[in-house]
Design a protein around this motif. Structure first.
Motif, PDB file in Angstrom:
ATOM      1  N   ILE A 265       1.063  -1.184   0.010  1.00 49.92           N
ATOM      2  CA  ILE A 265       0.011   0.042  -0.078  1.00 49.92           C
ATOM      3  C   ILE A 265       1.075   1.286   0.112  1.00 49.92           C
ATOM      4  CG2 ILE A 265      -1.726   1.182   1.357  1.00 49.92           C
ATOM      5  CD1 ILE A 265      -2.776  -1.326   2.224  1.00 49.92           C
ATOM      6  N   ASP A 266       1.930   1.314   0.874  1.00 42.76           N
ATOM      7  CA  ASP A 266       2.674   2.332   0.872  1.00 42.76           C
ATOM      8  C   ASP A 266       3.749   2.834  -0.354  1.00 42.76           C
ATOM      9  OD1 ASP A 266       1.737   2.740   3.473  1.00 42.76           O
ATOM     10  OD2 ASP A 266       3.576   2.085   4.527  1.00 42.76           O
TER      11      ASP A 266
ATOM     12  N   ALA B 199     -13.276  -1.694  -3.209  1.00 43.52           N
ATOM     13  CA  ALA B 199     -12.317  -1.990  -2.187  1.00 43.52           C
ATOM     14  C   ALA B 199     -10.989  -1.499  -2.320  1.00 43.52           C
ATOM     15  CB  ALA B 199     -12.314  -3.490  -1.768  1.00 43.52           C
ATOM     16  N   THR B 200     -10.388  -0.603  -1.294  1.00 44.15           N
ATOM     17  CA  THR B 200      -9.141  -0.213  -1.544  1.00 44.15           C
ATOM     18  C   THR B 200      -7.976  -0.831  -1.132  1.00 44.15           C
ATOM     19  OG1 THR B 200      -9.228   0.982   0.381  1.00 44.15           O
ATOM     20  CG2 THR B 200     -10.067   2.168  -1.462  1.00 44.15           C
ATOM     21  N   GLY B 201      -6.803  -0.683  -0.988  1.00 44.28           N
ATOM     22  CA  GLY B 201      -5.868  -1.400  -0.340  1.00 44.28           C
ATOM     23  C   GLY B 201      -5.968  -1.599   1.142  1.00 44.28           C
TER      24      GLY B 201
ATOM     25  N   PHE C 150      -3.879   1.451  -6.167  1.00 49.61           N
ATOM     26  CA  PHE C 150      -3.894  -0.148  -5.719  1.00 49.61           C
ATOM     27  C   PHE C 150      -5.085  -0.391  -5.049  1.00 49.61           C
ATOM     28  CE2 PHE C 150      -2.778  -3.027  -2.291  1.00 49.61           C
ATOM     29  CZ  PHE C 150      -1.874  -3.968  -3.017  1.00 49.61           C
ATOM     30  N   ALA C 151      -5.629  -1.393  -5.569  1.00 46.14           N
ATOM     31  CA  ALA C 151      -6.970  -1.933  -4.917  1.00 46.14           C
ATOM     32  C   ALA C 151      -6.954  -3.396  -4.817  1.00 46.14           C
ATOM     33  CB  ALA C 151      -8.150  -1.571  -5.714  1.00 46.14           C
ATOM     34  N   THR C 152      -7.987  -3.781  -3.807  1.00 47.64           N
ATOM     35  CA  THR C 152      -8.319  -5.162  -3.608  1.00 47.64           C
ATOM     36  C   THR C 152      -9.497  -5.539  -4.325  1.00 47.64           C
ATOM     37  OG1 THR C 152      -7.289  -4.689  -1.300  1.00 47.64           O
ATOM     38  CG2 THR C 152      -8.133  -6.783  -1.618  1.00 47.64           C
TER      39      THR C 152
ATOM     40  N   ALA D 251     -14.846  -0.860 -13.512  1.00 43.64           N
ATOM     41  CA  ALA D 251     -15.303   0.359 -13.825  1.00 43.64           C
ATOM     42  C   ALA D 251     -14.873   1.182 -12.884  1.00 43.64           C
ATOM     43  CB  ALA D 251     -16.899   0.481 -14.220  1.00 43.64           C
ATOM     44  N   GLU D 252     -14.904   0.743 -11.402  1.00 49.56           N
ATOM     45  CA  GLU D 252     -14.805   1.741 -10.377  1.00 49.56           C
ATOM     46  C   GLU D 252     -13.428   1.883 -10.050  1.00 49.56           C
ATOM     47  OE1 GLU D 252     -17.152   0.513  -7.179  1.00 49.56           O
ATOM     48  OE2 GLU D 252     -19.057   0.999  -8.256  1.00 49.56           O
ATOM     49  N   PHE D 253     -12.449   0.719 -10.630  1.00 52.53           N
ATOM     50  CA  PHE D 253     -11.111   0.875 -10.408  1.00 52.53           C
ATOM     51  C   PHE D 253     -10.709   1.974 -11.680  1.00 52.53           C
ATOM     52  CE2 PHE D 253      -6.992  -0.350 -11.982  1.00 52.53           C
ATOM     53  CZ  PHE D 253      -6.230  -0.717 -10.562  1.00 52.53           C
ATOM     54  N   THR D 254     -11.111   1.898 -12.685  1.00 50.91           N
ATOM     55  CA  THR D 254     -10.588   2.820 -13.693  1.00 50.91           C
ATOM     56  C   THR D 254     -10.998   4.326 -13.298  1.00 50.91           C
ATOM     57  OG1 THR D 254     -10.745   0.974 -15.600  1.00 50.91           O
ATOM     58  CG2 THR D 254     -10.742   3.430 -16.170  1.00 50.91           C
ATOM     59  N   ALA D 255     -12.085   4.364 -12.732  1.00 50.62           N
ATOM     60  CA  ALA D 255     -12.433   5.678 -12.273  1.00 50.62           C
ATOM     61  C   ALA D 255     -11.579   6.343 -11.288  1.00 50.62           C
ATOM     62  CB  ALA D 255     -14.112   5.656 -11.748  1.00 50.62           C
ATOM     63  N   ALA D 256     -11.089   5.182 -10.475  1.00 47.23           N
ATOM     64  CA  ALA D 256     -10.172   5.737  -9.438  1.00 47.23           C
ATOM     65  C   ALA D 256      -8.934   6.095  -9.920  1.00 47.23           C
ATOM     66  CB  ALA D 256     -10.085   4.647  -8.121  1.00 47.23           C
TER      67      ALA D 256
END
Length: 334
Positions: free
Chosen positions: A107-108, A301-303, A117-119, A287-292
């Protein structure tokens, strides 16, 4: 967005590749596997242009924007760090790593490199779970009192192997399934478990790892949560029950990789079937990963979410092994 698949896995084949290709201009450009034969066969079957056993080769491709990591669990840490160092965005399967220290380093590193970075906790992206979360937020069941999560099913034949006999690769039902229960609970309640007690066992499927576990989690507000996970329940059904002072929510069959299941609200007025959108979960994840990646708040879900679900799973394992309640301190990697 162009992707490199790190791990020639079933989930990549069945869900992630179709989700990638559902977006105009997106493609799975590489597949990376520890076996050249497996990588080449996978690439041929899935019409992927490039296959390799050399992660650095795939990461050197400047047309690759992001990587999806679905290798065995012990490989996630090193592979994610390599991808981050190469400037790639990372969507990593759960559990993020084998330890909290490794997860925190991932994450860091992503924060320092300026990549996302996402889960892949996909249940957050299900229409059923978003409907359940909204019912709670709207106060339809009043004050939440307790939660039950049933995730005790039969592990399909094609997913067995290391999950049942390789603790070094992160096998066992807790790292595989308790993490999903934990993230789902955190998503619905908006708070974290602060302590857990647990029991784990092997019904004969697990060889050196647990194949069943029950955990009772206490949330920060005092809400009690029961999580039951198993690889060895051939007639089991998944579900979520959320009980409140004014009603209850029953989500039947909603812990799934497809937009399945039913959601029912029960109050003094009676039973109400709740409709929800039945979109593809993995298309929503991407879709939500790309938006982020493009600077919008990440709705999935984030890291950090992956870090916390791992922390709870490790605490469940420790509680089961020692017979002692484990208290969670998310700020101290172990």
């Amino acid at each position: 967005m162009n992707w490199a698949l790190i791990g020639a896995s079933t989930i990549a084949r069945q869900y992630i590749i179709p989700a990638i290709r559902s977006f105009d201009g997106s493609e799975a450009a590489w597949v990376v596997s520890g076996s050249a034969e497996h990588a080449n066969n996978f690439a041929t079957d899935e019409n992927i242009a490039n296959a390799t056993t050399d992660l650095a080769q795939a990461l050197a491709d400047t047309s690759v924007d992001a990587v999806y990591i679905s290798s065995t669990n012990e490989k996630h840490h090193a592979q994610a760090l390599a991808a981050i160092a190469a400037g790639k965005h990372v969507l990593c399967e759960k559990p993020l790593a084998m330890s909290l220290a490794e997860a925190r380093e991932m994450i860091d590193a992503a924060k320092a490199a300026g990549v996302h970075f996402a889960t892949n906790h996909h249940l957050r992206c299900a229409g059923s779970h978003r409907a359940i979360r909204q019912l709670i937020a709207d106060g339809r069941i009043g004050e939440v009192l307790s939660v039950k999560v049933s995730h005790a099913v039969s592990l399909p034949e094609h997913l067995r192997g290391w999950r049942l006999d390789n603790p070094g690769a992160g096998g066992g039902v807790v790292l595989d399934m308790t993490v999903h229960d934990t993230d789902t609970i955190r998503y619905h309640l908006g708070e974290d478990p602060v302590s857990v007690v647990a029991e784990a066992a092997s019904s004969g499927m697990g060889q050196g790892v647990e194949d069943s576990a029950m955990a009772i989690m206490t949330m920060a507000s005092g809400i009690q949560v029961l999580s039951h996970v198993s690889f060895g329940h051939p007639f089991g059904k998944t579900g979520v029950e959320i009980h409140g002072s004014k009603g209850a929510i029953y989500g039947k069959g909603v812990i799934a990789q497809t937009p399945a299941g039913e959601v029912t609200l029960v109050t003094a007025e009676g039973h109400e079937d709740i409709s929800f959108p039945r979109h593809d979960l993995y298309e929503q994840v991407l879709a939500e990963f790309t938006a982020a990646v493009n600077g919008q708040p990440h709705q999935g879900a984030t890291g950090e979410d992956g870090y916390k679900s791992l922390a709870v799973a490790l605490a469940v394992r420790e509680a089961a092994a020692t017979g002692q309640r484990q208290h969670l301190n998310y700020g101290e990697p172990q």
